[in-house]
Design a protein around this motif. Sequence first.
Motif, PDB file in Angstrom:
ATOM      1  N   LEU A 334       0.825  -1.202   0.000  1.00 52.08           N
ATOM      2  CA  LEU A 334       0.000   0.000   0.000  1.00 52.08           C
ATOM      3  C   LEU A 334       0.862   1.256   0.000  1.00 52.08           C
ATOM      4  CD1 LEU A 334      -2.773   1.361   0.203  1.00 52.08           C
ATOM      5  CD2 LEU A 334      -2.573   1.189   2.699  1.00 52.08           C
ATOM      6  N   LEU A 335       1.921   1.264   0.805  1.00 50.15           N
ATOM      7  CA  LEU A 335       2.797   2.440   0.856  1.00 50.15           C
ATOM      8  C   LEU A 335       3.505   2.659  -0.478  1.00 50.15           C
ATOM      9  CD1 LEU A 335       4.325   2.102   4.443  1.00 50.15           C
ATOM     10  CD2 LEU A 335       2.594   3.744   3.649  1.00 50.15           C
ATOM     11  N   LEU A 336       3.907   1.578  -1.139  1.00 50.32           N
ATOM     12  CA  LEU A 336       4.530   1.706  -2.463  1.00 50.32           C
ATOM     13  C   LEU A 336       3.522   2.234  -3.486  1.00 50.32           C
ATOM     14  CD1 LEU A 336       6.675  -1.559  -2.634  1.00 50.32           C
ATOM     15  CD2 LEU A 336       7.523   0.792  -2.503  1.00 50.32           C
ATOM     16  N   PHE A 337       2.288   1.759  -3.392  1.00 49.49           N
ATOM     17  CA  PHE A 337       1.232   2.219  -4.296  1.00 49.49           C
ATOM     18  C   PHE A 337       0.949   3.702  -4.082  1.00 49.49           C
ATOM     19  CE2 PHE A 337      -3.467   2.366  -5.285  1.00 49.49           C
ATOM     20  CZ  PHE A 337      -3.317   2.260  -6.652  1.00 49.49           C
ATOM     21  N   LEU A 338       0.834   4.110  -2.826  1.00 50.97           N
ATOM     22  CA  LEU A 338       0.601   5.524  -2.510  1.00 50.97           C
ATOM     23  C   LEU A 338       1.803   6.378  -2.915  1.00 50.97           C
ATOM     24  CD1 LEU A 338      -1.089   5.198   1.004  1.00 50.97           C
ATOM     25  CD2 LEU A 338      -2.190   5.802  -1.158  1.00 50.97           C
ATOM     26  N   ALA A 339       3.005   5.814  -2.770  1.00 56.84           N
ATOM     27  CA  ALA A 339       4.212   6.544  -3.164  1.00 56.84           C
ATOM     28  C   ALA A 339       4.234   6.789  -4.667  1.00 56.84           C
ATOM     29  CB  ALA A 339       5.454   5.766  -2.732  1.00 56.84           C
ATOM     30  N   TYR A 340       3.770   5.798  -5.446  1.00 53.45           N
ATOM     31  CA  TYR A 340       3.671   5.997  -6.890  1.00 53.45           C
ATOM     32  C   TYR A 340       2.704   7.133  -7.209  1.00 53.45           C
ATOM     33  CZ  TYR A 340       1.544   5.548 -11.464  1.00 53.45           C
ATOM     34  OH  TYR A 340       1.009   5.837 -12.699  1.00 53.45           O
ATOM     35  N   ILE A 341       1.530   7.123  -6.585  1.00 50.64           N
ATOM     36  CA  ILE A 341       0.534   8.172  -6.836  1.00 50.64           C
ATOM     37  C   ILE A 341       1.103   9.538  -6.461  1.00 50.64           C
ATOM     38  CG2 ILE A 341      -1.729   9.080  -6.140  1.00 50.64           C
ATOM     39  CD1 ILE A 341      -2.624   6.169  -5.752  1.00 50.64           C
TER      40      ILE A 341
END
Length: 405
Positions: A334-341
């Motif tokens: 989730l943190l990697l996904f949010l970091a991409y956004i």
Amino acid sequence: MFSYSAVAEKSLQTCRYLAIIAAIAAPMSTAVTSVACVLMILTWLVAGQVWQGLKLSAAQPAGKMLLLFFAWLIIGSLYAETSWAEKITTLTSWKKLVYTFVLFGVFYQTPWKKRFVEFYLAVMAFGAVIAIPLWLLDIPIKGRGEAGIFMTNHSSQSMAFVVAALCCIFLLKEASLQKKRVLLGLLALFLLNVFFISPSRSGYLALPVAAVFAFINLYGYKKIPHILGVTTLALALVLLTSSTLQQRIRLGVEEITHYQTSEKVTSMGVRVVFYQNAWELIQNKPLLGYGTSSFKSVYSAHVAPKYRDWRGEPATDPHNQFLFVWVENGLIGLLLFLAYIFTAVRQGAALQPYGAIAASVLVAIAASSLFNSNFKTFPEGNLLAFFVGCLLAQQSTHEAKTDRA
């Protein structure tokens, strides 16, 4: 005389045109989009610039975060207790982000970004005009349900016009007086479709959130109070005048209020059940999750003994992109996904106007993904992938010196 360089250049141009076609077709035709995507990849390979393009993609901040997120998805598939067929199916459902990564290294030239937006606006303007008589005359298209809806479904049509409206907002600032009039007319047309014709609650949420982001990006943080004030007044006016919006909000509130006693599945009621049970699953494995492709099996096993009605039925998705990622790939995913956004939005916000359009589209889809998994759904996911990939692409210093039309 045969010249491979000429063939390569033509292939690259064809690849870009196919990307434009895929983006425009995404909310309207699965078949056209799928064919365009396949041909786009093939022409990209024929162009002979795969390695250079991938290096350019990987050099960009958003490209780096995509690679990290992909890597974690693959790692997650290794510890998921599912078949390899299920793992591959789930991994391929994220292929839209692969298109984004590829396009980072293809669409770095400003004239192509301009062409992309102009073609998209032209087709969407035509579509928005078509929707009005269908709505006024109460003519439903077979298989679409509501009058005025002619694209894949009301959600994809609404999001297509949300994206078009965001394009207009950013292009207005630098346009000539004559073009401003045209853009304002188009903006009014798109707003009519989103708030008065379409029953999509996703659009009702996505456009205001993305519009606030867009205006802050254009006019600065000091204008936030003014922007919020104007947005609130505009939404209040729409709420008072749009019977479609009123009915959809009223229905949603009713479904949420009575979901526990409802004898049948409702759109909002089932979401409440999804969120409650997804959160219970997350609490059991918060850090790593259950692995890529695991949601269906773990969710079904969790709810089957718990309920004796529709709430105990299996599900493949919680209708919330962030909960889906957290269940399958844990807090790390989730943190990697949010970091991409975050990285993509930040990268785009600095590139006016086209990168900022991409950033605002990403904000819109992220907002709607609180109630859907729009990064993975076919219409919205592909629309997002092509807008971000094409309009967010940056040009390296070397490419700037050797730029080719």
